[in-house]
Motif scaffolding. Structure first.
Motif, PDB file in Angstrom:
ATOM      1  N   ARG A  83      32.910  44.689  49.847  1.00  0.00           N
ATOM      2  CA  ARG A  83      32.467  43.401  49.203  1.00  0.00           C
ATOM      3  C   ARG A  83      31.691  43.889  48.129  1.00  0.00           C
ATOM      4  O   ARG A  83      31.119  44.907  47.954  1.00  0.00           O
ATOM      5  N   GLU A  84      31.634  42.846  46.981  1.00  0.00           N
ATOM      6  CA  GLU A  84      30.899  43.280  45.908  1.00  0.00           C
ATOM      7  C   GLU A  84      29.392  43.297  46.116  1.00  0.00           C
ATOM      8  O   GLU A  84      28.489  44.072  45.488  1.00  0.00           O
TER       9      GLU A  84
ATOM     10  N   SER B  87      30.650  37.093  49.120  1.00  0.00           N
ATOM     11  CA  SER B  87      30.895  37.866  48.064  1.00  0.00           C
ATOM     12  C   SER B  87      32.434  38.256  48.004  1.00  0.00           C
ATOM     13  O   SER B  87      32.809  38.281  48.745  1.00  0.00           O
ATOM     14  N   ASP B  88      32.823  38.574  46.792  1.00  0.00           N
ATOM     15  CA  ASP B  88      34.214  38.880  46.519  1.00  0.00           C
ATOM     16  C   ASP B  88      34.754  40.095  46.882  1.00  0.00           C
ATOM     17  O   ASP B  88      33.641  41.150  47.226  1.00  0.00           O
ATOM     18  N   LYS B  89      35.733  40.118  47.638  1.00  0.00           N
ATOM     19  CA  LYS B  89      36.370  41.324  48.170  1.00  0.00           C
ATOM     20  C   LYS B  89      36.669  42.384  46.972  1.00  0.00           C
ATOM     21  O   LYS B  89      37.690  41.790  46.080  1.00  0.00           O
ATOM     22  N   ILE B  90      36.629  43.597  46.852  1.00  0.00           N
ATOM     23  CA  ILE B  90      36.712  44.191  45.810  1.00  0.00           C
ATOM     24  C   ILE B  90      37.587  45.729  46.205  1.00  0.00           C
ATOM     25  O   ILE B  90      37.993  46.395  45.431  1.00  0.00           O
TER      26      ILE B  90
END
Length: 109
Positions: free
Chosen positions: A51-52, A58-61
């Motif tokens: 995650r960011e 939070s966005d998955k990166i």
């Protein structure tokens, strides 16, 4: 002088003793050894999301697959470990500290 078989046995014992000493280090002390702590995914059947920020919102990166090994901080923030050497955070619940040895990785408790 030790014969080859005895010599190999002594080298193996020395290696094991060094590994046991390493496992007795605190996470903070171990972080200074060989560039930081290494972790592997634990209890993950498909993938461990990166995650960011340290939150599930939070966005998955990215992600790690079961058995992947990565460097991360010993400190946990909001249930997440900060990755070292790359951006992102992973859930601490699904990580286990490992030791890289000449015989492969050993999971530490």
């Amino acid at each position: 002088m030790l014969n080859t078989k005895e010599n190999l046995k002594q080298i193996e014992m020395d290696t094991i003793q060094q590994e046991l000493l390493f496992t007795e280090l605190t996470p903070e002390a171990a972080a200074t050894v060989e560039g930081g702590l290494q972790y592997t995914t634990e209890g993950v059947t498909t993938r461990l999301n990166i995650r960011e920020r340290p939150t599930t919102k939070s966005d998955k990166i990215g992600y790690f697959l079961p058995g992947d090994v990565f460097k991360a901080s010993a400190n946990v923030t909001n249930g997440f470990r900060k990755l070292l050497g790359r951006a992102g955070w992973v859930s601490a619940e699904f990580t286990r500290r490992v030791l890289n040895t000449s015989r492969g990785f050993i999971k530490l408790t």
